[in-house]
Design an enzyme around this catalytic site. Structure first.
Site, mmCIF file in Angstrom:
data_model
loop_
_atom_site.group_PDB
_atom_site.id
_atom_site.type_symbol
_atom_site.label_atom_id
_atom_site.label_comp_id
_atom_site.label_asym_id
_atom_site.label_seq_id
_atom_site.Cartn_x
_atom_site.Cartn_y
_atom_site.Cartn_z
ATOM 1 N N ASN A 90 -74.307 0.201 75.041
ATOM 2 C CA ASN A 90 -73.572 1.385 75.450
ATOM 3 C C ASN A 90 -72.655 0.914 76.506
ATOM 4 O OD1 ASN A 90 -74.824 2.898 73.379
ATOM 5 N ND2 ASN A 90 -76.251 3.571 74.803
ATOM 6 N N HIS A 107 -71.736 -4.832 76.140
ATOM 7 C CA HIS A 107 -70.422 -4.548 75.557
ATOM 8 C C HIS A 107 -69.640 -4.054 76.959
ATOM 9 C CE1 HIS A 107 -72.117 -4.142 71.510
ATOM 10 N NE2 HIS A 107 -72.243 -5.325 71.643
ATOM 11 N N SER A 207 -80.615 2.143 68.317
ATOM 12 C CA SER A 207 -79.649 1.456 67.770
ATOM 13 C C SER A 207 -79.921 1.090 66.211
ATOM 14 C CB SER A 207 -79.706 0.148 68.518
ATOM 15 O OG SER A 207 -78.741 -0.637 67.719
#
Length: 271
Positions: A90, A107, A207
């Site tokens: 996230n 990320h 996930s």
């Protein structure tokens, strides 16, 4: 949960209780149009206009989200010495806001912006102010928030949208996140692998593991004989590789687990 070196890999399902939508349905398929790719973003000025116009609208909602039970439970586990690290797919920064300290932002972070030219950084709030000043007519538009902080604005005319440039080199600006089709920085991947290799449990929360960016850490854990547990509603790419799977919401599961495990530890510590 007897682990003392647990590493947690989190995905979009950890933040849905905070009001941030996720990407995929119970079968792992896209719920909506996939996010803009890195190649598309850097490829044309028009693509960047479309991205930043939607981001101007979406950020108003995204910037107000708060950590939920899942984030808070993981922070409590870290404080109790159970969780050693959180590797998150996230970009919302909610783990840190809940109190987690050792967070690997696989990320990147949506609250930061970088120049594609000179790599100068800026805060997302600063860029939001510039976007609003340059495009006052867009500030009143409303649209549904998308998972990465932009908005589902599909049929607007973006050609008139004015983009701010880097104050240092006049280069184009990009959110400091890893887009689809973009490589995760090598040092970030190395830090995540090191955390997994030193774990005695890998817990995946929220996930579907449909992208290799996250699934590779499950593969690494399995290769090293480290047990893997998943909390996720619906199918994951690793369903045949798991030691345990719990199909309830991350907030409910982690809150219950924290209440059970941490209360038991408190009982043991009492004289």
């Amino acid at each position: 949960m007897d682990s003392r070196r647990c590493v947690v890999l989190t995905g979009a399902g950890v933040s849905t209780e905070s009001g941030i939508p996720d990407y995929r349905d119970r079968n792992g398929a896209w719920k909506r149009t996939p996010p803009m790719s890195y190649q598309e973003f850097i490829g044309t000025h028009a693509a960047r206009q479309r991205y930043w116009a939607r981001a101007l609208i979406g950020w108003r909602q995204f910037s107000g989200v708060q950590p939920n039970r899942a984030h808070q439970a993981l922070a409590r586990f870290e404080q109790a010495g159970v969780v050693r690290a959180v590797i998150t797919q996230n970009v919302d920064g909610l783990h840190q806001r809940a109190g987690s300290r050792n967070v690997i932002d696989l990320h990147g972070r949506i609250d930061l912006v970088e120049c594609l030219g000179c790599k100068r950084g800026a805060s997302r709030e600063q860029i939001q102010e510039q976007l609003a000043k340059l495009n006052p007519d867009w500030t009143t538009l409303q649209a549904e928030m998308a998972p990465d902080g932009d908005a589902l604005l599909e049929h607007a005319e973006f050609a008139s949208f004015i983009l701010p440039d880097c104050e240092q080199c006049a280069g184009p600006l990009k959110p400091a996140v890893v887009f689809f089709g973009e490589n995760v920085p090598q040092h970030v991947v190395a830090n995540a692998y090191e955390a997994v290799r030193n774990a005695d449990l890998l817990l995946v929360a929220g996930s579907s593991l449909m992208v290799m960016s996250g699934h590779r850490f499950v593969r690494e854990a399995r290769a090293l004989g480290i047990p893997v547990a998943v909390i996720n509603i619906g199918r994951t790419r690793a369903d045949n590789e798991l030691n345990l799977k719990i199909e309830i919401s991350c907030g409910e599961a982690l809150a219950r687990l924290a209440a059970l495990v941490l209360s038991e530890r408190e009982e043991v510590r009492r004289p």
